[in-house]
Every structure is written in C-alpha cells, then in structure tokens.
Design an enzyme around this catalytic site. Sequence first.
Site, PDB file in Angstrom:
ATOM      1  CE1 TYR A   3      -9.086   0.883   8.414  1.00 18.11           C
ATOM      2  CE2 TYR A   3      -9.764   1.144  10.570  1.00 18.11           C
ATOM      3  CZ  TYR A   3      -8.607   1.504   9.455  1.00 18.11           C
ATOM      4  OH  TYR A   3      -7.449   1.589   9.260  1.00 18.11           O
ATOM      5  NE  ARG A  19      -4.443   5.966  -3.264  1.00 21.28           N
ATOM      6  CZ  ARG A  19      -4.967   5.947  -2.232  1.00 21.28           C
ATOM      7  NH1 ARG A  19      -5.542   6.827  -0.889  1.00 21.28           N
ATOM      8  NH2 ARG A  19      -6.370   4.798  -2.095  1.00 21.28           N
ATOM      9  N   GLY A  72       0.942  -1.465   0.306  1.00 25.04           N
ATOM     10  CA  GLY A  72      -0.486  -0.043  -0.833  1.00 25.04           C
ATOM     11  C   GLY A  72       0.852   1.501  -0.001  1.00 25.04           C
ATOM     12  CB  ALA A  73       4.497   1.411  -0.984  1.00 24.65           C
ATOM     13  CB  ALA A  99      -9.088  -5.754   9.504  1.00 28.22           C
ATOM     14  CE  LYS A 100      -5.901  -1.010   9.848  1.00 29.88           C
ATOM     15  NZ  LYS A 100      -4.717  -1.951   8.872  1.00 29.88           N
ATOM     16  CB  SER A 146      -6.528   1.965  13.360  1.00 33.89           C
ATOM     17  OG  SER A 146      -7.306   2.400  13.707  1.00 33.89           O
ATOM     18  CG  ASP A 170      -5.419  -8.142  -4.058  1.00 36.61           C
ATOM     19  OD1 ASP A 170      -5.366  -7.854  -3.480  1.00 36.61           O
ATOM     20  OD2 ASP A 170      -6.692  -8.600  -4.853  1.00 36.61           O
ATOM     21  CB  VAL A 171      -1.628  -7.811  -0.195  1.00 36.91           C
ATOM     22  CG1 VAL A 171      -0.225  -7.025   0.049  1.00 36.91           C
ATOM     23  CG2 VAL A 171      -3.146  -7.217   0.113  1.00 36.91           C
TER      24      VAL A 171
END
Length: 251
Positions: free
Chosen positions: A152, A14, A11-12, A155-156, A140, A61-62
């Site tokens: 989310y 941006r 995801g590098a 997941a985090k 997060s 795509d991870v």
Amino acid sequence: MSESKVAIVTGAARGIGAATAVRLARDGFAVAVCDLDEAACAGTVEAIEKDGGRALAVGVDVADSAKVSAAVERVAAELGPPLVLVNNAGIIRDNLLFKMTEDDWDAVLAVHLRGAFLMSRAAQAYMTKAGWGRIVNLSSTSALGNRGQANYSAAKAGMQGFTKTLAIELGKFGITVNAVAPGFIVTDMTAATAERVGVDFEVFQQAAAKEIPVRRVGRPEDIAAMVSFFAGEESSFVSGQVIYVAGGPKA
Ligand code: NAP
C-alpha cells in the site's frame, strides 16, 4: 443542468469516495458514481439526487482496461464528457513483508496504480479536447512508510510520482493534476485495520486521535473538501502538488 461539468469518482459507493461524490454534486458537477458493484452505488446516487443533484451509477473494475474504456465512454454518452476525475478506488492487503504474498502485492498495486493510470488515460481524452480538466489522486500518509503496508505504501508513494508527471504532461491542455494524502479517516477501511489488529474500532480511533496534532480523527468530508478545491476553478494555478489532510504534518 445539462450544462454541468461532469465528474467521475471511483470507489464512490462508500467512504471517502461517497462523500466526495456528494460534495462535487453540491458544487454543481454531474457525478458518475463508479465502483466495482453498480448496485452498491445506489446509496450515493440517491443521496445526490435527494440533494437536487445529478448522478449516474457505473459499475467498473478500475484495474480492467476494457471495463475502464467502456465505463468512461458510458459516462460521456449518458452524462457528458468527464472533465474531473477523482482516482479514489482502493483496497488494503496488509501484512508484514515476510508474510506478504505476491497476490497481496499485485492486488494493491493493480487497484491503486494501474487503476489510476487506466482511468486517467481514458478520461484525459475528453479533458484535452475541452482544454480544461482536473485529476485528483488519493495518496496517503502511508506513502511515508507504515508497518505492515509495503504494498500500500509503495502504491501511495507511486500515486505521488504519477501525479507530478501527469501535471507536467497535461498542464498545457488546461488540466491540473494533484493528490490528496489523507491520514486516519473513519471508513470501512480503517475499521478493517482495527479488526485485523484485534482492537475495538472506537478504542482504535481514540488511540489514533491522541497521536494527531488536532486531536481528532478525520471524516470523509474532510477529504471531500480538499478534493472540491482541486476540482474547482480557483485551484487552476496549483498542479503537481500533494496535500496531506491529516490533522498535522502527517498522521
Ligand atoms: P473504502 O471505504 O474501503 O472504499 C473503497 C471503495 O473502493 C469501495 O467501495 C471499494 O469497493 C472500491 N473499490 C475497490 N477496488 C475497486 C476496483 N478495482 N474498482 C473500483 N472500485 C473499487 O475506502 P476509503 O477509506 O474510503 O478509502 C478511499 C481512498 O482513500 C483509497 O484510495 C484509500 O487508499 C485512501 N485513503 C484512505 C484512508 C483512510 O484512513 N480511510 C487514509 C489514506 C488514504 P468494494 O466495497 O466492492 O471493495
């Protein structure tokens, strides 16, 4: 240069991932700048090369097992064995539970959790062989609960359990595994949240800053600095930890 250790940042293209890639290159790593769209990585690669560093753009795509294997093999062949992995790729699909679709749930869990699992499984082969490695996962403050983010947040929080388990399994190979849990960081992701709730991004940031003990919102570089510590030599006795980088105990 060819002796630089190799770091992969997902995801590098941006945001936090781009700032982290630039920071790790400054720290002396050759950096694989990974994102969904290889062409979108050009800006980050250019920034690193302008700075005198070495970088490679890699489209992956991870969440896709075959693509992850191919990407990690390509990094090893073109840059060298990856010994640092930053699992940063992420998406949001916010909605209140009663409106959240199965696609919203699956997409978020796939990128964050399945993505971190697939990337870590592929990269650890090189790290265990070298007897040295660093995995840094992006969690997060939402792991503590956040309205509209059941997917989310799950997941985090999952990233934190994943981090601790990998730390236990991989420690004997000289590999540390830690997580950084950012609070409000100014990126396209928080801009998208402002848009979703119908608030101007500047106003949204000012409101967020009032709730943060240090009275400012975070920048991608604030996260990159923490990742840099975990990726380096001096953190070798720190593993399985979650550090909140949020301008306070939580954002
Ligand atoms: P961002 O600006 O939205 O960047 C995320 C990057 O991940 C994008 O370039 C995106 O590519 C890429 N990506 C998405 N799905 C992918 C996939 N399947 N495979 C590979 N790359 C993929 O996000 P950010 O704000 O920098 O966030 C980075 C990380 O920090 C995320 O894990 C996020 O959850 C976490 N985080 C952010 C904040 C914050 O306040 N910003 C707070 C806490 C945690 P596309 O552009 O092609 O979609």
